[in-house]
Design a protein around this motif. Structure first.
Motif: not given
Length: 295
Positions: A196-208, A29-35, A126-132
């Motif tokens: 760029f930051i990538l890790t397992h979704r469980k880790n994102w949930n543990d992070l809150t 899953s690739v998460v991108v934020v923009g306007r 697996w969730v990847l957060i990446i800039n636009s």
């Protein structure tokens, strides 16, 4: 020069002697934020260029695009995104919600609140957060497919490049002539984690997610979240390279960045269970496009 050489050698050795258990990555899953505000002068062109390239090399990518504080008199990027990418989902966060969150009128985009929303909407392991404005090295797709470890948070080395406005090719991205400046990830990744930051979704949930008490800053929020990962027992690892399409408004060109965290004194933190707008209503306004509604 020698410091960069040492850092790259350090990560090469870390990869070589990494014997941790790997999980085969079937999808990301690739998460991108923009306007839709034409940030940097050619935002739509940069966004389409990076999405075309990145989604073509990642394994079965699901795109979660967050359009934050939508400008009402401009066309939404969500329309062409869902038409162009079959596995895309767009979530619009309107101004009335933005206004209830921000404590800084100079920040039209609450980037890390948007990323938290994307994390909660992601459906893959697996969730990847990446800039636009970030392109991935073509080698990263194969590296990710080969397998990743849940015990790591993954980053990449930084290359700032001059883009000629044309579609990306392998020969272009391998050219040394496009490089404006670059630096290797340091041993904690905090020099590169904003892109760029990538890790397992469980880790994102543990992070809150990223700390939702930080309503007045953007610089340093990424590193703040990274330190929370380390508090939760994760280790850093570098996968390869990413390429930033240079533009005048990028933080590397803004020396007077004032809205930043000076002391990381709020770790560990824990967001409420409804972090990432989990208790908000999202109303589908078009196929694969949702708009969050104020509670």
């Amino acid at each position: 020069y020698y410091r960069q050489k040492r850092l790259k050698l350090y990560w090469q050795l870390k990869q070589l002697f990494d014997f941790s258990k790997k999980e085969k990555v079937e999808a990301v899953s690739v998460v991108v934020v923009g306007r839709n505000d034409n940030y940097g002068g050619d935002f739509k062109e940069r966004l389409q260029t990076t999405l075309d390239w990145n989604l073509s090399i990642l394994p079965n990518p699901e795109l979660i695009y967050i359009e934050w504080n939508q400008v009402p008199d401009r066309a939404s990027d969500c329309e062409w995104i869902v038409a162009r990418y079959p596995n895309a989902k767009c979530y619009i966060v309107p101004k009335e919600i933005h206004d209830t969150i921000t404590q800084n009128p100079k920040m039209p985009v609450m980037e890390y609140f948007g990323k938290n929303l994307g994390i909660r909407k992601a459906t893959n392991n697996w969730v990847l957060i990446i800039n636009s404005d970030i392109l991935l090295d073509f080698k990263l797709g194969a590296r990710i497919k080969k397998g990743l470890s849940k015990r790591f948070v993954y980053g990449t080395h930084y290359y700032n490049v001059i883009w000629d406005g044309k579609p990306i090719t392998r020969s272009w991205i391998e050219s040394k002539e496009i490089i404006k400046n670059h630096f290797a990830a340091n041993n904690k990744l905090d020099s590169v984690v904003g892109n760029f930051i990538l890790t397992h979704r469980k880790n994102w949930n543990d992070l809150t997610g990223y700390d939702e008490t930080l309503k007045y800053v953007r610089a340093g929020v990424d590193t703040n979240g990274l330190k929370q990962f380390y508090y939760n027992g994760l280790k850093p690892m570098v996968l390869g390279n990413h390429f930033h399409l240079d533009h005048i408004e990028s933080m590397i060109n803004q020396a007077n960045e004032t809205n930043k965290i000076h002391k990381l004194n709020n770790i560990p933190y824990r967001n409420p269970d409804n972090w990432g707008f989990f208790n908000y209503i999202d109303k589908e306004i078009n196929s694969q496009i949702w708009r969050l509604e104020k509670i």
